[in-house]
Write an enzyme that holds these catalytic residues in place. Sequence first.
Site, PDB file in Angstrom:
ATOM      1  N   ASP A   1       0.854  -1.192   0.000  1.00 32.02           N
ATOM      2  CA  ASP A   1       0.000   0.000   0.000  1.00 32.02           C
ATOM      3  C   ASP A   1       0.893   1.247   0.000  1.00 32.02           C
ATOM      4  O   ASP A   1       1.854   1.327   0.778  1.00 32.02           O
ATOM      5  CB  ASP A   1      -0.894   0.013   1.237  1.00 32.02           C
ATOM      6  N   ILE A   2       0.601   2.192  -0.900  1.00 34.22           N
ATOM      7  CA  ILE A   2       1.389   3.424  -0.947  1.00 34.22           C
ATOM      8  C   ILE A   2       1.015   4.292   0.252  1.00 34.22           C
ATOM      9  O   ILE A   2      -0.164   4.605   0.469  1.00 34.22           O
ATOM     10  CB  ILE A   2       1.130   4.190  -2.256  1.00 34.22           C
TER      11      ILE A   2
ATOM     12  N   GLU B   1      -4.582   2.411  -4.453  1.00 42.65           N
ATOM     13  CA  GLU B   1      -3.131   2.488  -4.334  1.00 42.65           C
ATOM     14  C   GLU B   1      -2.538   1.209  -3.755  1.00 42.65           C
ATOM     15  O   GLU B   1      -1.408   1.199  -3.273  1.00 42.65           O
ATOM     16  CB  GLU B   1      -2.739   3.685  -3.462  1.00 42.65           C
TER      17      GLU B   1
END
Length: 333
Positions: free
Chosen positions: A201-202, A245
């Site tokens: 996950d960004i 994301e």
Amino acid sequence: MSRNPEFKKKPPFILIVDEDASRRGLLVRAMQNEEYGVFEASNGEEGLKRARECKPDLVLLDADLPILDGFECCGQIQSMMGETAPAILMMIVGNDNAAIDRAFEAGATDFLSKPIHWTVLRQRVGRILASRWAIAQLQRQIQREHLLTEQLERANQQLQRLALIDRLTQIANRRYFDQHLSQQWNQLAREESSLSLIMCDIDWFKSYNDTYGHQAGDECLQTIANLLSDSVKRAGDLVARYGGEEFAIVLSHTDTKGALQLAESIRETLKERAIPHKNSPINDVVTLSLGVASMIPTPKSSANKLIAEADDALYQAKESGRDMTCLAQSTAT
């Protein structure tokens, strides 16, 4: 017999092979009157040469030729030209059944009795050429349909591919991920081999979008997708955009140690890329949080268990400050 109007666009070519100069002249004029293109030869050897050169649609071939008779000439034309061989109308004295049999055995299309009945000649030539034209049209239609079928199959394959690919990042989408993970789960259950899953996950991606704009956000997603794809090379492995994301990496025949090493390598490599993220609470560059889970699949369980554990590990990484890799608790124990 009326001629096919298509012949006007490209008149058929007829080769007349006859030693009798007087009869050959009459045949030439008769065919020219029908507006066919005409070539002529006076013996079998010359006929073979002319057939090779002019590639006629029809050969009017006298059976009674010296040295190389019409039957042998007919057979050699068929052998020499193969699938492109012309139709052959053999001219035979009277109704000699033995000669007729030899003509058909040699590959003749039809025969014509001598002396020649000119109306019969015109009708048979017209019928043979019309039949060849119809067959050629059918073959072209079949070829077109075959080509269209191939094009349709390629288009369907492309559509199927597009249905499994994320348009923005050009990596596998969630649907492809689900299919692939299920397949790998079933396969490795049979092999009793390890399967690992990394969820990525960004960190603070909404803040990144708010700061730099959605176009920059899309470019960031593409960059990370490429980085992940470059990190995974084996046929059984897969990188997918899981949603928003978030990304997922399926690692076939990979245990906990291997999955952790890859996850940490990805995290460090992204930080080295130094994509600016000035409003990130934890760093001034874009970072990733990663959750890792590994297990040996069993026939009685499903891949959903692996997803749940990797997702829990990712949540742990985010709750613990982000920009880190966490291992699923069940895997760690």
